[in-house]
Design a protein around this motif. Structure first.
Motif, mmCIF file in Angstrom:
data_model
loop_
_atom_site.group_PDB
_atom_site.id
_atom_site.type_symbol
_atom_site.label_atom_id
_atom_site.label_comp_id
_atom_site.label_asym_id
_atom_site.label_seq_id
_atom_site.Cartn_x
_atom_site.Cartn_y
_atom_site.Cartn_z
ATOM 1 N N THR A 22 -10.951 5.924 6.880
ATOM 2 C CA THR A 22 -9.423 5.664 6.780
ATOM 3 C C THR A 22 -8.792 5.800 5.281
ATOM 4 O O THR A 22 -7.562 6.180 5.091
ATOM 5 C CB THR A 22 -8.994 4.270 7.789
ATOM 6 O OG1 THR A 22 -9.611 4.468 9.083
ATOM 7 C CG2 THR A 22 -7.665 3.786 7.682
ATOM 8 N N LEU A 28 -5.979 8.072 4.115
ATOM 9 C CA LEU A 28 -4.726 7.639 3.849
ATOM 10 C C LEU A 28 -4.238 8.014 2.268
ATOM 11 O O LEU A 28 -3.116 8.339 1.992
ATOM 12 C CB LEU A 28 -4.585 5.949 3.584
ATOM 13 C CG LEU A 28 -4.739 5.364 5.220
ATOM 14 C CD1 LEU A 28 -4.749 3.772 4.832
ATOM 15 C CD2 LEU A 28 -3.590 5.700 6.166
ATOM 16 N N GLU A 58 -0.633 10.364 1.734
ATOM 17 C CA GLU A 58 0.164 9.932 0.951
ATOM 18 C C GLU A 58 0.545 10.983 -0.107
ATOM 19 O O GLU A 58 1.525 11.190 -0.773
ATOM 20 C CB GLU A 58 0.028 8.498 0.642
ATOM 21 C CG GLU A 58 0.179 7.600 1.703
ATOM 22 C CD GLU A 58 1.603 7.691 2.260
ATOM 23 O OE1 GLU A 58 2.650 7.463 1.763
ATOM 24 O OE2 GLU A 58 1.462 8.096 3.451
ATOM 25 N N ALA A 62 -2.281 5.092 -1.721
ATOM 26 C CA ALA A 62 -2.357 4.627 -0.293
ATOM 27 C C ALA A 62 -1.180 3.750 -0.040
ATOM 28 O O ALA A 62 -0.643 3.231 0.953
ATOM 29 C CB ALA A 62 -3.590 4.064 0.317
ATOM 30 N N TYR A 77 1.964 4.075 2.367
ATOM 31 C CA TYR A 77 1.770 4.336 3.827
ATOM 32 C C TYR A 77 2.320 3.190 4.495
ATOM 33 O O TYR A 77 2.166 1.924 4.278
ATOM 34 C CB TYR A 77 0.277 4.558 4.052
ATOM 35 C CG TYR A 77 -0.076 4.559 5.494
ATOM 36 C CD1 TYR A 77 0.031 5.691 6.285
ATOM 37 C CD2 TYR A 77 -0.417 3.623 6.275
ATOM 38 C CE1 TYR A 77 -0.265 6.004 7.547
ATOM 39 C CE2 TYR A 77 -0.733 3.800 7.685
ATOM 40 C CZ TYR A 77 -0.519 4.808 8.277
ATOM 41 O OH TYR A 77 -0.860 4.642 9.769
ATOM 42 N N ASP A 90 -4.104 6.343 12.882
ATOM 43 C CA ASP A 90 -3.150 5.605 12.629
ATOM 44 C C ASP A 90 -3.309 4.079 13.703
ATOM 45 O O ASP A 90 -2.536 3.118 13.446
ATOM 46 C CB ASP A 90 -1.714 6.099 13.566
ATOM 47 C CG ASP A 90 -1.107 7.096 12.593
ATOM 48 O OD1 ASP A 90 -1.197 6.809 11.399
ATOM 49 O OD2 ASP A 90 -0.473 8.099 13.010
ATOM 50 N N ALA A 115 -5.338 1.911 11.204
ATOM 51 C CA ALA A 115 -4.373 1.114 10.240
ATOM 52 C C ALA A 115 -3.372 0.385 10.657
ATOM 53 O O ALA A 115 -3.204 -0.771 10.169
ATOM 54 C CB ALA A 115 -3.805 2.230 9.346
#
Length: 493
Positions: free
Chosen positions: A110, A114, A118, A261, A264, A385, A388
């Protein structure tokens, strides 16, 4: 190896791959092979004076072994082969910059994803109305976010990765290394060789190249030599001052920037939006089975017997494991289980979060130690998603994963780090939150985590912590914006 008898780039690349796979120390061979290709590119670039020839796109035309590539049927003057299609499209390429992103995309990590997401979003904002032609160097097939799924991936032109990279960087107007864990042997010297070596190859081919918001750590002797030999290759932007200082000691002149990141924003999470929800996100992994090392003989033996190994990582690599590591892992899980039980007693509802696909095993092992049912939200069964959002909208977080800490801080969620290396330590120390961390093998780690989270009952403690988070996150986003301006200047220069 008598390279003269090998006729084509494909045959040369296959021979190099076989040599790598059969070597007693494959990771060191990989670094050596990367260095050979970097040095060959530098030699050809050094001949770019009056006697050097370039192709129609302005590139030095370099074959996989460093020889100048000539037409199979050259004319009497021996001109280098030119690609008329590339010449015809050169102006279009300038309008749509070609960007190669090196990283850890596709592995179901993850944090790595990310960072990549970004960076892509930033490139599109910066270069609009031009649309950059972005290509991902991928290390797996987990692309469960639409931005990643819709980005083309590199199709290697040659079988051995150093050769494939050597070809790929010459087709880019900019090469960006977007992986955070770059200057470290913690995970894999071969991966570090791809990230550092890819930037050095691009620089040798006179392509703009940048390491984008990277970190450092303990390095093997072989990787240290590799870094020192390529210290001046490309631009390096670190995500903290400690990494910049460490690299300076190796001759690498780096700037201080930010992790990519920080911009995000997690989507809404219905579980945590419920009134009175106090979910505590616990983000474990296995800190003790790194690094992975190539072992072709072991891989061949397993394949011959038709057997699998839980320690196998890809075709040739294996996680490190022995009795001492196993015992350290058991103690780590016991500490995390104590934290889960203690947080439940404080009124939280613990949930286990697997930030990477590999963490599913650690989550299952931890769940087996907790004396109550506990949910697991992990990459693979759940999307990027979803994972996160579980962290970003929790009431508090305890993590060994660096980017779970970034997500928590960025969204104003109190976080305690059980660190496996310097990354979380650097992050929390830089913020002035040193008491909110412990080493993952610290016997008192569980007690420290529970005491820190219990202190949040004091409104003043919580308010000061969240204010510090907000100030730090804004500074990181400003640094990331400045990094983007540097990228734009490079592409428009």
């Amino acid at each position: 190896m008598d390279w003269d008898i090998v006729d084509s780039p494909l045959q040369r690349s296959l021979a190099a791959l076989n040599r790598y796979a059969g070597a007693p120390a494959p990771d060191e061979v990989f670094l050596d092979d990367m260095q050979q290709r970097i040095d060959a590119a530098r030699r050809v670039a050094g001949r770019s004076g009056p006697g050097a020839r370039r192709d129609a796109n302005g590139d030095l035309n370099l074959a996989a072994n460093g020889d100048l590539k000539r037409d199979s049927n050259p004319g009497a003057n021996g001109d280098l082969k030119r690609d008329s299609n590339r010449a015809a499209n050169h102006e279009a390429d300038r309008a749509e910059p070609r960007v190669l992103l090196l990283g850890y995309s596709g592995a179901g990590n993850t944090g790595a994803d990310l960072r990549t997401i970004e960076t892509i979003a930033q490139l599109r904002r910066l270069l609009a109305p031009r649309e950059p032609r972005i290509t991902l160097f991928a290390l797996g097939d987990c692309f469960d976010h639409p931005l990643l799924a819709g980005t083309p991936r590199l199709t290697p032109s040659l079988p051995y990765l150093p050769d494939a990279l050597d070809a790929a960087v010459r087709d880019a107007d900019l090469v960006l290394n977007v992986e955070g864990s770059t200057y470290t042997s913690k995970f894999s010297d071969s991966l570090a060789g791809v990230l550092i070596g890819g930037i050095a190859l691009a620089h040798a081919h006179r392509r703009p190249a940048m390491a984008y918001g990277v970190d450092s750590g303990t390095m093997s002797a072989a990787l240290t030599r590799f870094v020192e030999r390529n210290a001046q290759a490309g631009e390096v932007i670190c995500r903290n001052d400690a990494a910049r200082a460490q690299l300076a000691s190796l001759g690498v002149s780096a700037q201080t920037g930010a992790d990519t990141a920080w911009t995000y924003r997690a989507r809404a999470d219905s579980h945590n939006a419920a009134p009175g929800s106090r979910r505590a996100a616990l983000c474990p992994n296995n800190p003790f089975w790194w690094p992975v090392r190539a072992d072709a003989a072991r891989a061949r033996e397993l394949d011959a017997r038709g057997e699998a190994s839980p320690l196998r990582y890809g075709p040739l690599h294996f996680h490190s494991w022995d009795a001492a590591r196993a015992e350290a892992y058991r103690a780590y899980l016991d500490r995390f289980a104590q934290i889960a039980v203690g947080l439940r007693e404080q009124g939280y509802m613990p949930v286990l979060v697997g930030m990477e696909q590999l963490d599913r095993g650690a989550c299952a092992d931890l769940a087996a130690r907790v004396p109550f049912p506990i949910d697991i939200v992990a990459r693979g069964p759940h999307t990027l998603d979803e994972v996160a959002a579980t962290v970003a909208h929790a009431a508090c977080v305890v993590t060994t994963r660096y980017h779970a800490a970034v997500l928590a801080i960025s969204h104003g969620v109190p976080v305690f780090g059980l660190s496996m290396d310097a990354r979380i330590e650097r992050l929390l120390s830089e913020m002035g939150c040193g008491p909110w961390r412990a080493a993952c093998d610290d016997d008192d780690g569980a007690q420290a985590a529970l005491a820190a989270i219990a202190s949040l009952q004091d409104g003043g403690v919580r308010g000061a912590l969240i204010a510090a988070y907000g100030d730090y996150a804004r500074m990181q986003r400003a640094r990331f914006d400045a990094m983007g301006e540097r990228v734009r200047a490079v592409l428009e220069g």
